[in-house]
Design a protein around this motif. Structure first.
Motif, PDB file in Angstrom:
ATOM      1  N   LEU A  21       0.657  -1.552   0.004  1.00 32.56           N
ATOM      2  CA  LEU A  21      -0.228  -0.124  -0.370  1.00 32.56           C
ATOM      3  C   LEU A  21       0.263   1.339   0.243  1.00 32.56           C
ATOM      4  N   PRO A  22       0.477   2.636  -0.920  1.00 31.71           N
ATOM      5  CA  PRO A  22       1.559   3.255  -0.769  1.00 31.71           C
ATOM      6  C   PRO A  22       1.040   4.353   0.236  1.00 31.71           C
ATOM      7  N   PRO A  23       2.184   5.580   0.527  1.00 32.12           N
ATOM      8  CA  PRO A  23       2.178   5.987   1.805  1.00 32.12           C
ATOM      9  C   PRO A  23       1.320   6.875   0.851  1.00 32.12           C
ATOM     10  N   LEU A  24       0.319   7.914   1.804  1.00 28.07           N
ATOM     11  CA  LEU A  24      -0.264   9.204   1.127  1.00 28.07           C
ATOM     12  C   LEU A  24       0.700   9.989   1.281  1.00 28.07           C
ATOM     13  N   ARG A  25       1.719  10.300   1.548  1.00 25.77           N
ATOM     14  CA  ARG A  25       2.386  10.972   0.491  1.00 25.77           C
ATOM     15  C   ARG A  25       2.733  11.285  -0.882  1.00 25.77           C
ATOM     16  N   GLN A  64      -5.047  23.196   0.722  1.00 27.58           N
ATOM     17  CA  GLN A  64      -4.244  23.241   0.311  1.00 27.58           C
ATOM     18  C   GLN A  64      -3.047  23.019   0.709  1.00 27.58           C
ATOM     19  N   ALA A  65      -2.976  23.526   1.911  1.00 27.81           N
ATOM     20  CA  ALA A  65      -2.563  22.949   3.451  1.00 27.81           C
ATOM     21  C   ALA A  65      -2.527  21.428   3.949  1.00 27.81           C
ATOM     22  N   LEU A  66      -3.506  20.654   3.402  1.00 28.83           N
ATOM     23  CA  LEU A  66      -3.623  19.422   3.865  1.00 28.83           C
ATOM     24  C   LEU A  66      -2.286  18.604   2.629  1.00 28.83           C
ATOM     25  N   ILE A  67      -3.079  19.316   1.323  1.00 27.98           N
ATOM     26  CA  ILE A  67      -2.024  18.437   0.388  1.00 27.98           C
ATOM     27  C   ILE A  67      -0.718  18.321   0.208  1.00 27.98           C
ATOM     28  N   ARG A  68      -0.269  19.567   1.401  1.00 25.88           N
ATOM     29  CA  ARG A  68       0.898  19.555   0.900  1.00 25.88           C
ATOM     30  C   ARG A  68       1.752  19.301   2.098  1.00 25.88           C
ATOM     31  N   TYR A  69       0.960  18.664   3.151  1.00 26.07           N
ATOM     32  CA  TYR A  69       1.588  17.897   4.382  1.00 26.07           C
ATOM     33  C   TYR A  69       2.171  16.683   4.379  1.00 26.07           C
ATOM     34  N   PRO A  70       3.103  16.172   4.995  1.00 26.53           N
ATOM     35  CA  PRO A  70       3.352  15.692   4.308  1.00 26.53           C
ATOM     36  C   PRO A  70       3.285  13.672   5.063  1.00 26.53           C
ATOM     37  N   LEU A 111     -14.097  25.468   7.220  1.00 25.71           N
ATOM     38  CA  LEU A 111     -13.009  25.421   7.908  1.00 25.71           C
ATOM     39  C   LEU A 111     -11.688  25.935   6.801  1.00 25.71           C
ATOM     40  N   SER A 112     -10.523  26.593   7.667  1.00 20.02           N
ATOM     41  CA  SER A 112     -10.126  27.109   6.897  1.00 20.02           C
ATOM     42  C   SER A 112      -8.270  27.273   7.530  1.00 20.02           C
ATOM     43  N   VAL A 113      -7.375  27.473   7.297  1.00 22.73           N
ATOM     44  CA  VAL A 113      -6.437  26.464   7.157  1.00 22.73           C
ATOM     45  C   VAL A 113      -5.715  27.234   9.243  1.00 22.73           C
ATOM     46  N   ASP A 114      -6.418  27.617   9.830  1.00 20.58           N
ATOM     47  CA  ASP A 114      -6.118  28.161  10.634  1.00 20.58           C
ATOM     48  C   ASP A 114      -6.753  27.815  11.437  1.00 20.58           C
ATOM     49  N   ASP A 115      -7.750  26.487  11.303  1.00 26.74           N
ATOM     50  CA  ASP A 115      -8.632  25.575  11.992  1.00 26.74           C
ATOM     51  C   ASP A 115      -7.592  24.313  12.445  1.00 26.74           C
ATOM     52  N   LEU A 116      -5.799  24.147  11.867  1.00 27.51           N
ATOM     53  CA  LEU A 116      -5.875  22.680  11.205  1.00 27.51           C
ATOM     54  C   LEU A 116      -4.538  23.110  12.389  1.00 27.51           C
ATOM     55  N   PRO A 117      -3.961  21.279  13.281  1.00 30.33           N
ATOM     56  CA  PRO A 117      -3.068  21.278  14.038  1.00 30.33           C
ATOM     57  C   PRO A 117      -1.653  22.601  13.626  1.00 30.33           C
ATOM     58  N   SER A 118      -1.174  23.138  14.722  1.00 34.45           N
ATOM     59  CA  SER A 118       0.283  24.050  14.144  1.00 34.45           C
ATOM     60  C   SER A 118       1.295  23.703  13.379  1.00 34.45           C
ATOM     61  N   GLU A 119       1.349  22.560  13.310  1.00 34.29           N
ATOM     62  CA  GLU A 119       2.257  21.962  12.419  1.00 34.29           C
ATOM     63  C   GLU A 119       2.331  22.156  10.648  1.00 34.29           C
ATOM     64  N   MET A 120       0.447  22.238  10.380  1.00 34.20           N
ATOM     65  CA  MET A 120       0.223  22.318   9.415  1.00 34.20           C
ATOM     66  C   MET A 120       0.348  24.207   8.889  1.00 34.20           C
ATOM     67  N   ARG A 121       0.101  24.183   9.861  1.00 40.51           N
ATOM     68  CA  ARG A 121       0.202  25.845   9.660  1.00 40.51           C
ATOM     69  C   ARG A 121       1.630  26.546   9.352  1.00 40.51           C
ATOM     70  N   SER A 122       2.251  25.183  10.487  1.00 41.09           N
ATOM     71  CA  SER A 122       3.979  26.164  10.267  1.00 41.09           C
ATOM     72  C   SER A 122       4.797  25.306   8.442  1.00 41.09           C
ATOM     73  N   ALA A 123       4.064  24.463   8.149  1.00 41.21           N
ATOM     74  CA  ALA A 123       4.594  23.614   6.975  1.00 41.21           C
ATOM     75  C   ALA A 123       3.875  24.888   5.463  1.00 41.21           C
ATOM     76  N   GLU A 124       2.564  25.243   6.022  1.00 39.43           N
ATOM     77  CA  GLU A 124       1.840  26.407   5.391  1.00 39.43           C
ATOM     78  C   GLU A 124       2.803  28.065   5.081  1.00 39.43           C
ATOM     79  N   GLY A 125       3.375  28.345   6.384  1.00 45.83           N
ATOM     80  CA  GLY A 125       4.409  29.099   6.157  1.00 45.83           C
ATOM     81  C   GLY A 125       5.373  29.021   5.766  1.00 45.83           C
ATOM     82  N   HIS A 126       5.920  28.143   5.911  1.00 43.87           N
ATOM     83  CA  HIS A 126       7.313  27.531   5.639  1.00 43.87           C
ATOM     84  C   HIS A 126       7.387  27.514   4.048  1.00 43.87           C
ATOM     85  N   ARG A 127       6.334  27.096   3.337  1.00 43.35           N
ATOM     86  CA  ARG A 127       5.958  27.317   1.867  1.00 43.35           C
ATOM     87  C   ARG A 127       5.891  28.331   1.353  1.00 43.35           C
TER      88      ARG A 127
END
Length: 468
Positions: free
Chosen positions: A313-317, A351-357, A381-397
């Motif tokens: 089975l392939p990983p989600l990423r 988009q934040a969900l799609i980019r997260y590994p 639901l906006s990106v602000d409703d997601l866990p901080s690590e996903m918001r961080s990944a979004e900001g880094h990108r």
């Protein structure tokens, strides 16, 4: 939703009707026209529309009446109201009654097209959401196996073939990829579907109890054996025996399991009676069993017995195109279970969900959506409703893209500027058109050096709730 989206334009002014229709047709929408509120309601009873643009000020039946009628006939169809008499009171009344948006005349045709696209996208999400809720209600396990990526389609094809055979199957994949779901799908579609599906987690059984758990025991066969007990292998006879995390089985457990599979029978602990078995074995492991064999930690002869067919089975990423479908499914399920108002994910959240590994794969995605739905108090639901690590990944990108002149950052800046221009600088409306929260819009503006802080009259607020 298939084919070109169909939009109904309602206005008793022929010139306005035709101008709106032409702009929408040039943007590749199909358009129906109604010259009165009565005609619009009649058309709404005859077909399903993907969006409705209606003038408010009309004789006899007003745009608010049209809105009320469509909310009753087709609640998922977004209705956008148009008027030359812009006032705070009218806007508030329209939005309270469930209008998707409110545009004042004379309107900017580019803005009309942007609102139309957002409305159609929203309609698609709501209808998909309801379809997924129905799928979950009717087939809760099968509905969880969602995927349209090439890799998952290939997996589903193999599952269909394996369901018709009795071959032993080894399912390999990272934790959270859905190995047990695939095993259940093979069983549920096989000739053994009416018989038991017995699952055992090999890493959870102590070595001292492995024999009793798998083979059963008779009363008094050892200290603590106060009654007769059938083993898990015996219970699964006629059906499917699923060994989860078989790579964690101890050497003693491996030897006992191999003997039972080879001989096709078991003896309960403390008994000399042999009990024949008729079972299909499906094993799963997050670890590479061939590497464990090489390292001397797994029996090679047992591996041969377990992997007549190996399914990986392939990983989600590695299948990001499946993330929106999975996210919408979990959103639909959790919204229904928790009686929550959430109807969709905003584009920035998706988009934040799609980019997260996704190191935890589908299981992690499920938990993220469940948490967001439980805590959200709004319908989108906006990106602000997601866990901080996903918001961080979004900001880094975002930091990365902003350092690439003339590429994604430049295109994004140009698009934001165009939307702001189309809304006359109205940041609340611009954020809605872009499908992002005002907080996210302010971050964009600050990054581009266009705006540094909200004015006192424009407090930062979460995404406005959009009533479907």
């Amino acid at each position: 939703m298939t084919g070109e989206p169909v939009i109904l334009v309602v206005d008793d002014d022929q010139r306005n009707r035709e101008m709106l229709a032409e702009a929408l047709r040039q943007a590749h929408f199909r358009v129906d026209l109604a010259g009165s509120g009565e005609e619009a309601i009649e058309r709404g009873g005859q077909r399903l529309y993907d969006a409705v643009f209606s003038d408010i000020k009309m004789a006899s039946v007003s745009g608010l009446d049209v809105l009320t009628a469509f909310r009753a006939m087709s609640p998922e169809t977004p209705v956008i109201l148009l008027t030359a008499f812009g006032s705070v009171e009218t806007a508030i009344q329209a939005m309270k009654q469930g209008a998707f948006d409110y545009i004042t005349k004379p309107f900017n045709l580019d803005e009309v097209v942007l609102v139309a696209q957002r409305a159609v996208d929203h309609c698609r999400l709501v209808r998909d959401h309801r379809h997924l809720q129905k799928a979950f209600t009717e087939h809760p396990r099968a509905a969880s196996m969602i995927g349209r990526s090439r890799k998952m389609v290939d997996v589903f094809k193999v599952v269909g073939k394996l369901a018709r055979s009795r071959a032993a199957v080894l399912i390999q994949g990272e934790s959270g990829t859905g190995k047990e779901l695939i095993a259940r799908a093979i069983h549920d579609n096989s000739a053994r579907a009416a018989r038991p599906f017995v699952a055992v987690n090999c890493s959870a059984i102590p070595d001292t109890l492995i024999e009793s758990e798998l083979f059963g025991h008779v009363k008094g066969s050892f200290t603590g054996a106060h009654s007769f007990r059938r083993g898990l292998l015996e219970e699964s006879s006629g059906g499917t025996f699923f060994l989860d995390e078989v790579g964690d089985l101890t050497p003693a457990g491996q030897a006992k399991l191999l003997r039972a599979i080879q001989e096709g029978e078991v003896r309960r602990v403390g008994s000399n009676e042999s009990i024949p078995l008729d079972l299909r074995v499906i094993a799963a492991s997050r670890r590479n069993l061939q590497q464990l064999v090489t390292a001397g930690r797994f029996r090679e002869d047992l591996l041969y017995r377990l992997n007549t067919v190996t399914l990986t089975l392939p990983p989600l990423r590695e299948r990001p195109e499946d993330i929106p479908l999975l996210a919408e499914f979990f959103l639909a399920r959790n919204s229904g279970e928790q009686e929550a108002p959430t109807a969709s994910l905003s584009p920035d959240a998706m988009q934040a969900l799609i980019r997260y590994p996704w190191p935890g794969n589908v299981r992690e995605l499920q938990h993220v959506i469940e948490r967001a739905v439980a805590l959200a108090s709004h319908s989108v639901l906006s990106v602000d409703d997601l866990p901080s690590e996903m918001r961080s990944a979004e900001g880094h990108r975002s930091d990365l893209t902003s350092s690439l002149p003339g590429t994604l950052s430049a295109l994004q800046r140009e698009h934001v500027l165009k939307v702001l221009e189309a809304t006359g600088g109205n940041k609340e409306r611009a954020a809605r058109l872009l499908g992002i929260s005002r907080r996210t819009l302010y971050r964009f503006l600050d990054r581009y050096g266009l705006f540094h802080s909200p004015s006192p009259s424009e407090p930062i607020s979460p995404d406005p709730g959009i009533t479907s």
